[in-house]
Scaffold this motif. Sequence first.
Motif, PDB file in Angstrom:
ATOM      1  N   ASN A 193       0.807  -1.223   0.000  1.00 54.29           N
ATOM      2  CA  ASN A 193       0.000   0.000   0.000  1.00 54.29           C
ATOM      3  C   ASN A 193       0.838   1.271   0.000  1.00 54.29           C
ATOM      4  OD1 ASN A 193      -2.268  -1.701   0.291  1.00 54.29           O
ATOM      5  ND2 ASN A 193      -2.159  -1.588   2.523  1.00 54.29           N
ATOM      6  N   VAL A 194       1.868   1.293   0.849  1.00 57.49           N
ATOM      7  CA  VAL A 194       2.642   2.520   1.026  1.00 57.49           C
ATOM      8  C   VAL A 194       3.692   2.658  -0.076  1.00 57.49           C
ATOM      9  CG1 VAL A 194       4.105   3.848   2.596  1.00 57.49           C
ATOM     10  CG2 VAL A 194       2.238   2.439   3.513  1.00 57.49           C
ATOM     11  N   ALA A 195       4.507   1.619  -0.279  1.00 58.58           N
ATOM     12  CA  ALA A 195       5.542   1.682  -1.320  1.00 58.58           C
ATOM     13  C   ALA A 195       5.001   1.300  -2.691  1.00 58.58           C
ATOM     14  CB  ALA A 195       6.702   0.766  -0.947  1.00 58.58           C
ATOM     15  N   ASP A 196       4.035   0.397  -2.727  1.00 57.92           N
ATOM     16  CA  ASP A 196       3.494  -0.101  -4.000  1.00 57.92           C
ATOM     17  C   ASP A 196       4.629  -0.642  -4.874  1.00 57.92           C
ATOM     18  OD1 ASP A 196       1.647  -0.754  -5.916  1.00 57.92           O
ATOM     19  OD2 ASP A 196       1.440   1.276  -6.710  1.00 57.92           O
ATOM     20  N   ILE A 197       5.355  -1.612  -4.314  1.00 56.91           N
ATOM     21  CA  ILE A 197       6.540  -2.176  -4.957  1.00 56.91           C
ATOM     22  C   ILE A 197       6.214  -2.724  -6.347  1.00 56.91           C
ATOM     23  CG2 ILE A 197       8.167  -4.115  -4.831  1.00 56.91           C
ATOM     24  CD1 ILE A 197       8.266  -3.661  -1.814  1.00 56.91           C
ATOM     25  N   CYS A 198       7.095  -2.425  -7.281  1.00 63.80           N
ATOM     26  CA  CYS A 198       6.922  -2.852  -8.673  1.00 63.80           C
ATOM     27  C   CYS A 198       7.681  -4.152  -8.942  1.00 63.80           C
ATOM     28  CB  CYS A 198       7.421  -1.777  -9.631  1.00 63.80           C
ATOM     29  SG  CYS A 198       6.539  -0.225  -9.533  1.00 63.80           S
ATOM     30  N   LYS A 199       7.180  -4.921  -9.881  1.00 63.40           N
ATOM     31  CA  LYS A 199       7.846  -6.140 -10.312  1.00 63.40           C
ATOM     32  C   LYS A 199       9.232  -5.817 -10.871  1.00 63.40           C
ATOM     33  CE  LYS A 199       7.155 -10.215 -13.246  1.00 63.40           C
ATOM     34  NZ  LYS A 199       6.257 -10.885 -14.232  1.00 63.40           N
ATOM     35  N   GLY A 200      10.220  -6.646 -10.520  1.00 63.46           N
ATOM     36  CA  GLY A 200      11.575  -6.493 -11.030  1.00 63.46           C
ATOM     37  C   GLY A 200      12.427  -5.486 -10.278  1.00 63.46           C
ATOM     38  N   SER A 201      11.890  -4.873  -9.229  1.00 64.30           N
ATOM     39  CA  SER A 201      12.612  -3.822  -8.505  1.00 64.30           C
ATOM     40  C   SER A 201      13.592  -4.396  -7.488  1.00 64.30           C
ATOM     41  CB  SER A 201      11.623  -2.882  -7.819  1.00 64.30           C
ATOM     42  OG  SER A 201      10.782  -3.606  -6.963  1.00 64.30           O
ATOM     43  N   THR A 202      14.433  -3.503  -6.975  1.00 63.70           N
ATOM     44  CA  THR A 202      15.402  -3.849  -5.937  1.00 63.70           C
ATOM     45  C   THR A 202      14.957  -3.219  -4.627  1.00 63.70           C
ATOM     46  OG1 THR A 202      17.235  -3.981  -7.505  1.00 63.70           O
ATOM     47  CG2 THR A 202      17.799  -3.634  -5.191  1.00 63.70           C
ATOM     48  N   VAL A 203      14.936  -4.035  -3.577  1.00 70.11           N
ATOM     49  CA  VAL A 203      14.446  -3.619  -2.265  1.00 70.11           C
ATOM     50  C   VAL A 203      15.522  -3.903  -1.226  1.00 70.11           C
ATOM     51  CG1 VAL A 203      12.687  -4.050  -0.499  1.00 70.11           C
ATOM     52  CG2 VAL A 203      12.053  -4.132  -2.924  1.00 70.11           C
ATOM     53  N   VAL A 204      15.707  -2.969  -0.287  1.00 69.34           N
ATOM     54  CA  VAL A 204      16.602  -3.205   0.839  1.00 69.34           C
ATOM     55  C   VAL A 204      15.820  -2.968   2.119  1.00 69.34           C
ATOM     56  CG1 VAL A 204      17.536  -0.845   0.787  1.00 69.34           C
ATOM     57  CG2 VAL A 204      18.815  -2.653   1.935  1.00 69.34           C
ATOM     58  N   ILE A 205      15.992  -3.873   3.082  1.00 71.50           N
ATOM     59  CA  ILE A 205      15.224  -3.842   4.324  1.00 71.50           C
ATOM     60  C   ILE A 205      16.185  -3.812   5.503  1.00 71.50           C
ATOM     61  CG2 ILE A 205      13.519  -5.053   5.744  1.00 71.50           C
ATOM     62  CD1 ILE A 205      12.616  -6.450   3.076  1.00 71.50           C
ATOM     63  N   PHE A 206      16.073  -2.790   6.330  1.00 74.78           N
ATOM     64  CA  PHE A 206      16.906  -2.655   7.520  1.00 74.78           C
ATOM     65  C   PHE A 206      16.140  -3.181   8.731  1.00 74.78           C
ATOM     66  CE2 PHE A 206      18.507   0.397   4.505  1.00 74.78           C
ATOM     67  CZ  PHE A 206      19.887   0.337   4.668  1.00 74.78           C
ATOM     68  N   GLY A 207      16.604  -4.296   9.288  1.00 79.36           N
ATOM     69  CA  GLY A 207      15.946  -4.915  10.423  1.00 79.36           C
ATOM     70  C   GLY A 207      15.098  -6.086   9.993  1.00 79.36           C
ATOM     71  N   LEU A 208      15.486  -7.293  10.428  1.00 76.79           N
ATOM     72  CA  LEU A 208      14.807  -8.505   9.959  1.00 76.79           C
ATOM     73  C   LEU A 208      14.064  -9.196  11.091  1.00 76.79           C
ATOM     74  CD1 LEU A 208      17.507  -9.893   7.498  1.00 76.79           C
ATOM     75  CD2 LEU A 208      15.517  -8.444   7.005  1.00 76.79           C
ATOM     76  N   GLY A 209      13.303  -8.404  11.835  1.00 75.48           N
ATOM     77  CA  GLY A 209      12.338  -8.973  12.755  1.00 75.48           C
ATOM     78  C   GLY A 209      11.060  -9.289  12.003  1.00 75.48           C
ATOM     79  N   THR A 210       9.974  -9.480  12.731  1.00 77.81           N
ATOM     80  CA  THR A 210       8.701  -9.794  12.083  1.00 77.81           C
ATOM     81  C   THR A 210       8.295  -8.730  11.082  1.00 77.81           C
ATOM     82  OG1 THR A 210       7.936 -11.071  13.989  1.00 77.81           O
ATOM     83  CG2 THR A 210       6.246 -10.208  12.510  1.00 77.81           C
ATOM     84  N   LEU A 211       8.499  -7.465  11.437  1.00 73.63           N
ATOM     85  CA  LEU A 211       8.117  -6.371  10.555  1.00 73.63           C
ATOM     86  C   LEU A 211       8.905  -6.409   9.249  1.00 73.63           C
ATOM     87  CD1 LEU A 211       6.125  -4.014  10.681  1.00 73.63           C
ATOM     88  CD2 LEU A 211       7.946  -2.611  11.663  1.00 73.63           C
ATOM     89  N   GLY A 212      10.229  -6.490   9.360  1.00 74.07           N
ATOM     90  CA  GLY A 212      11.066  -6.501   8.171  1.00 74.07           C
ATOM     91  C   GLY A 212      10.838  -7.722   7.299  1.00 74.07           C
TER      92      GLY A 212
END
Length: 384
Positions: A193-212
Amino acid sequence: MSTIDINTIAPRPHVAITCKAAVAWGAGESLVMEQVEVSPPQAMEIRIQVVSTSLCRSDFTAWQSHAIFPRIFGHEASGIVESVGQGVTEFKEGDHVLTVFTGECMQCRQCTSGKSNVCEVLGLERRGVMHSDQKTRFSINGKPIYHYCAVSSFSEYTVVHSGCAVKVSPLAPLEKICLLSCGVAAGLGAAWNVADICKGSTVVIFGLGTLGLSVAQGAKLRGASRIIGVDTNPEKGEIAKAFGITEFLDPNDSNEPIQQVIKRITGGGADYSFECIGDTGMITTALQSCCDGWGLTVTLGVPKEKPEVTAHYGLFLTGRTLKGSLFGGWKPKSDLPSLVEKYMKKEIQIDEFITHNIPFEDINTAFNLMREGRCLRCVIHMPK
């Protein structure tokens, strides 16, 4: 694990009841099992018999802080309606529900805008009292015990505004779907909803708890081609693969700042970055990890200190965007039933987040596991 048989619940709509609750008497102190009195629901409120609840990082953060005490924490929960207050027509005794820490009145400017889920009437409650009359529904020997996030699910029974509960299918396992009342839904929504990630994109996530990891799951389902997870706990690297992480980075393994590593390996920065730690300093790092032009950073974490965000204006002049995310943009009453349905159809993962099942009397074990970084979600089960 089976849920409670609704036929065993004896409705008590107009009287206070006494039950066990895990009460926090001070910052960082072990919770104490107490007999608390739970008032009957007032107008537009419902009283819920809690079936399952889990420990969320925001509970833990608030418990460590100098917040309002004594208090009953817990907000990620499922249960069964025990009684309803005057004017409640949406719920009846025996309904299965999820609690939500931010409600939906469906009438205010925000709720009717189609642009927001930040309800003006039932938004974040920070004073430890009910929205309607600024009083508590818990007490011990006449002394008020304060609420948390308008829910307080670390109690066998709780009272919430009817706008802070969502009716769900009685076929859905309450001991699993309680995770959708906060963490898992918040991460999925941030990605969709917020980012509306597109197919084929590159994503980086800081923090790999349940949320991440929920963000990772959402990115994977949207078809992201690279999902880079960043965490200082090396054990998270292997766990994260099950949720869609394609590469794992530990900042302690490099002499370079992590944002420089990410820009180098992605050829200029990620399309999207997510701050899921609750560290405002990491927001700048996440912004610097995004590409020029269209790089989008979403912040989801709840900081326990230094709430102010600082960033060089040049990051925004080059086209980057910073967005906040409350509950992943979901309107709880409107949207959560569809997430429950997705889980029932095995379209999203929930079970994999549950690393520990803990009986209510051992609730302090969940706090210890979170402190030591040895859990994702501990589901706490109430006695039958």
